[in-house]
Design a protein around this motif. Sequence first.
Motif, PDB file in Angstrom:
ATOM      1  N   ALA A 112       0.739  -1.331  -0.183  1.00 55.46           N
ATOM      2  CA  ALA A 112      -0.033   0.090   0.007  1.00 55.46           C
ATOM      3  C   ALA A 112       0.688   1.239  -0.165  1.00 55.46           C
ATOM      4  CB  ALA A 112      -0.953   0.058   1.312  1.00 55.46           C
ATOM      5  N   GLU A 113       1.854   1.197   0.697  1.00 57.17           N
ATOM      6  CA  GLU A 113       2.678   2.492   0.748  1.00 57.17           C
ATOM      7  C   GLU A 113       3.778   2.622  -0.433  1.00 57.17           C
ATOM      8  OE1 GLU A 113       5.800   4.535   4.144  1.00 57.17           O
ATOM      9  OE2 GLU A 113       5.314   2.397   4.102  1.00 57.17           O
ATOM     10  N   GLN A 114       3.921   1.553  -1.035  1.00 58.16           N
ATOM     11  CA  GLN A 114       4.255   1.647  -2.359  1.00 58.16           C
ATOM     12  C   GLN A 114       3.349   1.996  -3.540  1.00 58.16           C
ATOM     13  OE1 GLN A 114       5.673  -2.389  -3.903  1.00 58.16           O
ATOM     14  NE2 GLN A 114       6.586  -1.534  -5.735  1.00 58.16           N
ATOM     15  N   PHE A 115       2.282   1.749  -3.270  1.00 53.84           N
ATOM     16  CA  PHE A 115       1.353   2.136  -4.156  1.00 53.84           C
ATOM     17  C   PHE A 115       0.900   3.676  -4.135  1.00 53.84           C
ATOM     18  CE2 PHE A 115      -3.181   3.010  -5.296  1.00 53.84           C
ATOM     19  CZ  PHE A 115      -3.319   2.659  -6.615  1.00 53.84           C
ATOM     20  N   ALA A 116       1.083   4.296  -3.021  1.00 52.74           N
ATOM     21  CA  ALA A 116       0.707   5.591  -2.428  1.00 52.74           C
ATOM     22  C   ALA A 116       1.926   6.421  -3.313  1.00 52.74           C
ATOM     23  CB  ALA A 116       0.954   5.806  -1.176  1.00 52.74           C
ATOM     24  N   GLY A 117       3.069   5.861  -3.321  1.00 53.16           N
ATOM     25  CA  GLY A 117       4.321   6.695  -4.137  1.00 53.16           C
ATOM     26  C   GLY A 117       4.018   6.726  -5.464  1.00 53.16           C
ATOM     27  N   GLN A 118       3.460   5.456  -5.989  1.00 54.27           N
ATOM     28  CA  GLN A 118       3.222   5.340  -7.463  1.00 54.27           C
ATOM     29  C   GLN A 118       2.140   6.293  -7.771  1.00 54.27           C
ATOM     30  OE1 GLN A 118       2.038   1.279  -8.491  1.00 54.27           O
ATOM     31  NE2 GLN A 118       2.196   1.600 -10.557  1.00 54.27           N
ATOM     32  N   VAL A 119       1.140   6.591  -6.896  1.00 54.41           N
ATOM     33  CA  VAL A 119       0.004   7.507  -7.238  1.00 54.41           C
ATOM     34  C   VAL A 119       0.562   8.793  -7.455  1.00 54.41           C
ATOM     35  CG1 VAL A 119      -1.940   8.601  -6.324  1.00 54.41           C
ATOM     36  CG2 VAL A 119      -1.839   6.145  -6.286  1.00 54.41           C
ATOM     37  N   THR A 120       1.358   9.174  -6.593  1.00 57.11           N
ATOM     38  CA  THR A 120       2.199  10.532  -6.784  1.00 57.11           C
ATOM     39  C   THR A 120       2.682  10.766  -7.894  1.00 57.11           C
ATOM     40  OG1 THR A 120       2.138  10.842  -4.346  1.00 57.11           O
ATOM     41  CG2 THR A 120       3.737  12.456  -5.681  1.00 57.11           C
ATOM     42  N   LYS A 121       3.776   9.682  -8.475  1.00 53.18           N
ATOM     43  CA  LYS A 121       4.207   9.952  -9.731  1.00 53.18           C
ATOM     44  C   LYS A 121       3.329   9.919 -10.884  1.00 53.18           C
ATOM     45  CE  LYS A 121       8.456   7.442  -7.817  1.00 53.18           C
ATOM     46  NZ  LYS A 121       9.168   6.223  -8.100  1.00 53.18           N
ATOM     47  N   ILE A 122       2.455   9.181 -10.807  1.00 54.05           N
ATOM     48  CA  ILE A 122       1.584   9.066 -12.048  1.00 54.05           C
ATOM     49  C   ILE A 122       0.598  10.491 -12.170  1.00 54.05           C
ATOM     50  CG2 ILE A 122      -0.714   8.177 -12.847  1.00 54.05           C
ATOM     51  CD1 ILE A 122       0.385   5.395 -11.882  1.00 54.05           C
ATOM     52  N   HIS A 123       0.351  10.856 -11.261  1.00 48.80           N
ATOM     53  CA  HIS A 123      -0.497  12.232 -11.075  1.00 48.80           C
ATOM     54  C   HIS A 123       0.515  13.284 -11.754  1.00 48.80           C
ATOM     55  CE1 HIS A 123      -3.452  15.143  -9.963  1.00 48.80           C
ATOM     56  NE2 HIS A 123      -2.771  15.756  -9.177  1.00 48.80           N
ATOM     57  N   LYS A 124       1.679  13.343 -11.096  1.00 48.01           N
ATOM     58  CA  LYS A 124       2.520  14.351 -11.586  1.00 48.01           C
ATOM     59  C   LYS A 124       2.824  14.221 -13.047  1.00 48.01           C
ATOM     60  CE  LYS A 124       5.201  15.126  -7.430  1.00 48.01           C
ATOM     61  NZ  LYS A 124       6.733  14.914  -7.020  1.00 48.01           N
ATOM     62  N   ALA A 125       2.847  13.218 -13.528  1.00 52.03           N
ATOM     63  CA  ALA A 125       3.084  12.767 -15.083  1.00 52.03           C
ATOM     64  C   ALA A 125       1.842  13.271 -15.798  1.00 52.03           C
ATOM     65  CB  ALA A 125       3.551  11.310 -15.249  1.00 52.03           C
ATOM     66  N   ALA A 126       0.902  12.895 -15.229  1.00 49.82           N
ATOM     67  CA  ALA A 126      -0.473  12.980 -15.961  1.00 49.82           C
ATOM     68  C   ALA A 126      -0.808  14.683 -16.005  1.00 49.82           C
ATOM     69  CB  ALA A 126      -1.608  12.290 -15.241  1.00 49.82           C
ATOM     70  N   SER A 127      -0.209  15.391 -15.055  1.00 51.84           N
ATOM     71  CA  SER A 127      -0.697  16.761 -15.030  1.00 51.84           C
ATOM     72  C   SER A 127       0.254  17.504 -15.787  1.00 51.84           C
ATOM     73  CB  SER A 127      -0.492  17.289 -13.750  1.00 51.84           C
ATOM     74  OG  SER A 127      -1.163  16.571 -12.504  1.00 51.84           O
TER      75      SER A 127
END
Length: 339
Positions: A51-66
């Motif tokens: 779950a903690e790893q996934f949260a980090g992945q969320v942040t990276k994807i959101h930055k890329a998508a933005s």
Amino acid sequence: MQERLVDRHPEVPADQLVAQMVPPPMFDEVSFASYIPDPNEPSQAAAVAKAEQFAGQVTKIHKAASKKSLFGKKKAVSGAGLYLDGGFGVGKTHLLASIFHSSPAPKSFGTFGEVTNLVGALGFNNAVERLSGNSVLCIDEFELDDPGDTMLVSRLLTELSARGVSIVATSNTLPGQLGEGRFAASDFLREIKKLGSIFDPVRVDGPDYRHRDLPPAPEPTSNELLVERAAATPGSTLDEFDALVKHLSTLHPSKFGALIQDVRSVFISDVHTVTDQAVALRVVVLADRLYDASIPVTVSGVKLDEIFSQEMLGGGYRKKYLRAISRLLALSRFEAAAT
């Protein structure tokens, strides 16, 4: 004068539905660090790490998508998916809320029912537009109750994932098994498989913490004592069971949370075993909202572990009813301990 829930007629503007999609107050302060894995259940520690790893992945994807391309358009980035599967009370919602708190805004958190209610209130396209800027959509107690919900959720999550929104869900049924025992039509099985392909499933094992070292369901009180205790409890409501469930039938489920706003304790008289499915499902939603708000429940009539008929507990909604019983028992024990 004793307040009653049946006298309340809350209104929740549609534009507030997204803004209020946050974890219940009891999960305001949770984090990955505050989740204490059971040493006898190694899957719990593994789930925290995932779950903690996934949260980090969320942040990276959101930055890329933005980020925007040279032409001013957002880059096409697909969201990630995580599915926390396990029994009642093993800390799945704790991990879900921890992911929410660790993810960048905008973000949304709601039960499966709240998500479907949101789409019903806003309309599909409007809901997609309002959620498409999210870094993550957290869905608690993921369930497929009918074919319509299957198609709706499949479309919603597919659209959001394609727009870079990551999806994390909890349930006690693995993605590929959603809908089993409820509808087996091939058209819907295709949608269920599509949903399963969005998520990376992670198992969280362990006993229901709400039942650890706790006594059986408290015995119901008498109507006379119930009235006395309600009158002596500031901020309480007192309702007759049949009148309450009839009132619930007049409200959209998205308003159940507003119905109990600022209530400190709920007293319900003449509770009896429910045999009507529509009534039972409304009781489930009310139980969820009461549990989210940590509102104690005291009843007269039958014990709360007898509120759903055996026939219902053996049917396709078994897990939903068991969850409601587990939550109502926790709330009734809370009241019993406080008195």
